[in-house]
Write a protein that holds these residues in place. Structure first.
Motif, short mmCIF file in Angstrom:
data_model
loop_
_atom_site.label_atom_id
_atom_site.label_comp_id
_atom_site.label_asym_id
_atom_site.label_seq_id
_atom_site.Cartn_x
_atom_site.Cartn_y
_atom_site.Cartn_z
N TYR A 96 55.24 34.73 -55.22
CA TYR A 96 54.08 35.60 -55.40
C TYR A 96 54.44 37.08 -55.34
O TYR A 96 53.67 37.92 -55.80
CB TYR A 96 52.98 35.27 -54.39
N SER A 97 55.62 37.42 -54.80
CA SER A 97 56.04 38.82 -54.75
C SER A 97 56.22 39.39 -56.16
O SER A 97 56.07 40.60 -56.37
CB SER A 97 57.35 38.96 -53.97
N ALA A 98 56.55 38.55 -57.13
CA ALA A 98 56.67 39.01 -58.52
C ALA A 98 55.34 39.54 -59.03
O ALA A 98 55.30 40.51 -59.80
CB ALA A 98 57.19 37.88 -59.40
N LEU A 99 54.23 38.93 -58.61
CA LEU A 99 52.91 39.41 -59.01
C LEU A 99 52.65 40.79 -58.42
O LEU A 99 52.09 41.65 -59.09
CB LEU A 99 51.83 38.41 -58.60
N TYR A 100 53.07 41.01 -57.18
CA TYR A 100 52.94 42.34 -56.58
C TYR A 100 53.71 43.37 -57.43
O TYR A 100 53.23 44.47 -57.69
CB TYR A 100 53.53 42.38 -55.17
N ALA A 101 54.91 43.00 -57.86
CA ALA A 101 55.73 43.90 -58.68
C ALA A 101 55.05 44.19 -60.02
O ALA A 101 55.07 45.33 -60.51
CB ALA A 101 57.12 43.31 -58.89
N ARG A 108 51.21 52.04 -61.48
CA ARG A 108 51.93 53.31 -61.28
C ARG A 108 52.70 53.81 -62.49
O ARG A 108 53.02 54.99 -62.56
CB ARG A 108 52.86 53.18 -60.09
N HIS A 109 53.02 52.92 -63.41
CA HIS A 109 53.84 53.35 -64.55
C HIS A 109 53.11 53.24 -65.90
O HIS A 109 53.55 53.85 -66.87
CB HIS A 109 55.15 52.57 -64.57
N LEU A 110 52.03 52.46 -65.94
CA LEU A 110 51.29 52.32 -67.19
C LEU A 110 49.83 52.75 -67.08
O LEU A 110 49.07 52.61 -68.02
CB LEU A 110 51.41 50.89 -67.72
N GLY A 111 49.44 53.25 -65.89
CA GLY A 111 48.12 53.88 -65.73
C GLY A 111 46.93 52.95 -65.59
O GLY A 111 45.79 53.39 -65.77
N CYS A 112 47.14 51.70 -65.24
CA CYS A 112 46.04 50.75 -65.08
C CYS A 112 45.42 50.85 -63.69
O CYS A 112 46.06 51.31 -62.75
CB CYS A 112 46.54 49.32 -65.29
N GLY A 113 44.19 50.38 -63.59
CA GLY A 113 43.51 50.29 -62.31
C GLY A 113 42.83 48.95 -62.19
O GLY A 113 42.25 48.46 -63.16
N PHE A 114 42.91 48.34 -61.02
CA PHE A 114 42.31 47.03 -60.80
C PHE A 114 41.35 47.15 -59.63
O PHE A 114 41.76 47.41 -58.50
CB PHE A 114 43.40 45.99 -60.53
N PHE A 115 40.06 46.97 -59.93
CA PHE A 115 39.02 47.22 -58.96
C PHE A 115 38.06 46.04 -58.89
O PHE A 115 38.00 45.22 -59.80
CB PHE A 115 38.23 48.49 -59.35
N GLU A 116 37.29 45.99 -57.82
CA GLU A 116 36.31 44.93 -57.66
C GLU A 116 35.30 44.93 -58.81
O GLU A 116 34.86 43.88 -59.26
CB GLU A 116 35.57 45.14 -56.33
N GLU A 117 34.97 46.12 -59.31
CA GLU A 117 34.01 46.25 -60.41
C GLU A 117 34.63 45.89 -61.76
O GLU A 117 33.93 45.81 -62.77
CB GLU A 117 33.48 47.68 -60.49
N ASP A 131 64.32 54.35 -66.66
CA ASP A 131 65.23 53.67 -65.74
C ASP A 131 64.87 54.03 -64.31
O ASP A 131 64.56 55.20 -64.00
CB ASP A 131 66.68 54.08 -66.02
N MET A 132 64.89 53.03 -63.44
CA MET A 132 64.58 53.24 -62.02
C MET A 132 64.97 52.00 -61.23
O MET A 132 65.27 50.95 -61.79
CB MET A 132 63.09 53.51 -61.84
N GLU A 133 64.93 52.15 -59.93
CA GLU A 133 65.14 51.03 -59.01
C GLU A 133 64.29 51.30 -57.78
O GLU A 133 64.54 52.26 -57.06
CB GLU A 133 66.61 50.89 -58.65
N THR A 134 63.27 50.46 -57.56
CA THR A 134 62.34 50.64 -56.46
C THR A 134 62.25 49.36 -55.64
O THR A 134 61.97 48.29 -56.19
CB THR A 134 60.93 50.99 -57.01
#
Length: 140
Positions: A96-101, A108-117, A131-134
């Motif tokens: 399930y950690s893959a879903l968090y990623a 944070r990188h594609l500008g989406c928002g996930f809200f209750e509404e 390129d990054m590593e987080t």
């Protein structure tokens, strides 16, 4: 840098391990769904390595030798986001950690928002990630 889609057309493929968990499949389909809503581009989900095509490796699809998945580095259920060349790796200590990623990248990188509404997904013709590593180690 990886290009996921360009001019509303899919560029990358989503890669899963042949033995992917239900949670990893969920992460892949959620990534696919949001990219489709964002651009109309349908990223293919497959279990085979792409040839000369950018790949989004979800869960155990990427080699664990490429990353540090230790509990010291990620805690109990932390995750990693790594972009190098034509590879985006989204994996963690648990399936399930893959879903968090996935949600981390989408927010944070594609500008989406996930809200209750409801979801807020911007419309884009093209989408790339530098390129990054987080490494993310949740506090809970």
């Amino acid at each position: 840098m990886i290009t996921l889609f360009e001019h509303y057309k899919p560029i990358a493929r989503i890669i899963l391990s042949p033995t992917a968990s239900k949670a990893e499949h969920r992460a892949a389909t959620e990534f696919q769904r949001v990219i489709r809503q964002m651009s109309g581009a349908e990223l293919v989900i497959t279990t085979t390595e792409p040839v000369d095509t950018p790949g989004v490796y979800i869960g155990r699809a990427a080699s664990e030798s490429e990353v540090d998945l230790s509990e010291t580095r990620l805690g109990f259920d932390g995750y990693l986001i790594k972009v190098t060349g034509q590879r985006l790796i989204l994996m963690g200590r648990r399936g399930y950690s893959a879903l968090y990623a996935v949600y981390h990248v989408l927010e944070r990188h594609l500008g989406c928002g996930f809200f209750e509404e409801g979801d807020q997904i911007p419309q884009r013709a093209s989408g790339s990630i530098e390129d990054m590593e987080t490494y993310c180690k949740p506090r809970f």
